[in-house]
Scaffold this active site. Structure first.
Site, short mmCIF file in Angstrom:
data_model
loop_
_atom_site.label_atom_id
_atom_site.label_comp_id
_atom_site.label_asym_id
_atom_site.label_seq_id
_atom_site.Cartn_x
_atom_site.Cartn_y
_atom_site.Cartn_z
N GLY A 10 0.69 -1.06 -0.04
CA GLY A 10 -0.07 0.25 -0.13
C GLY A 10 1.04 0.95 -0.19
N CYS A 11 0.00 2.36 0.60
CA CYS A 11 1.06 3.26 0.87
C CYS A 11 2.08 3.19 1.41
CB CYS A 11 -0.02 4.88 1.02
SG CYS A 11 0.78 5.89 1.12
N PHE A 12 3.64 3.95 0.78
CA PHE A 12 4.71 3.73 1.22
C PHE A 12 5.38 4.38 2.63
CE2 PHE A 12 6.82 5.56 -2.64
CZ PHE A 12 6.02 7.08 -3.09
N TRP A 13 3.73 5.75 3.03
CA TRP A 13 3.94 6.42 3.92
C TRP A 13 4.30 5.79 5.07
CZ3 TRP A 13 0.24 10.99 1.56
CH2 TRP A 13 1.04 11.15 0.57
N HIS A 46 -2.53 2.08 7.50
CA HIS A 46 -1.19 1.58 8.25
C HIS A 46 -1.15 1.65 9.93
CE1 HIS A 46 0.58 1.40 3.43
NE2 HIS A 46 0.58 0.42 4.23
#
Length: 164
Positions: free
Chosen positions: A12-15, A155
């Site tokens: 998912g979103c790497f942040w 996350h």
């Protein structure tokens, strides 16, 4: 740094992935970027086929690839195809980019363990892809949630270890 190893994952979103991994025992450094796609020098606006991934530099004296994967499967939903939270598309797929056969075997074992646990609503759809070039993302994406503590993430750690 010659004794350190690297792992490459996408969930998912790497942040959000970066923010959670940065504080794990044995993790030395993290960097977000693009991996597994079709073009060289991808950017946020042009990364066809690439996943939003994370490069994890770790000290094998303090952790190992299996423990990294254990945490990986606890902080994102590996049962959704090309989706995490509000983010939809192949950029947000669950993937492990193995660098050798040993990593591939460890990843296969971990996926079986995750599936057998019954903790997720279905089986993992995490892809196992051979490592390809990791392209660091633009500076504004690095350490994003450190720079913007109230920024978007889907996350979080959902439950404890899969390992005995």
């Amino acid at each position: 740094m010659s004794n350190y190893k690297k792992a490459y994952i996408a969930g998912g979103c790497f942040w959000g992935m970066e923010e959670l991994f940065r504080t794990q025992p044995g993790v030395i450094d993290t960097e977000v970027g693009y991996i597994g796609g079709q073009n060289d020098h991808p950017t946020y606006r042009n990364h066809p086929g690439h996943a939003e991934g994370i490069e994890i530099v770790y000290d094998p004296a303090a952790t190992n690839f299996t423990r990294i994967l254990d945490f990986f499967f606890r902080v994102h939903d590996p049962t959704t195809v090309d989706r995490q939270g509000n983010d939809i598309g192949s950029s947000y797929r669950s993937a492990i980019f193995f660098q050798n056969e040993e990593e591939k075997t460890e990843a296969e074992k971990m996926i079986k363990l995750v599936d057998a646990s019954g903790r997720w609503p279905g089986n993992a759809v995490t892809t196992l892809e051979p490592y390809s070039t990791f392209w660091p993302a633009e500076e504004e994406h690095q350490d994003y949630l450190v720079k913007r503590p109230n920024g978007y993430t889907c996350h979080f750690e959902r439950f404890g270890t899969f390992l005995s």
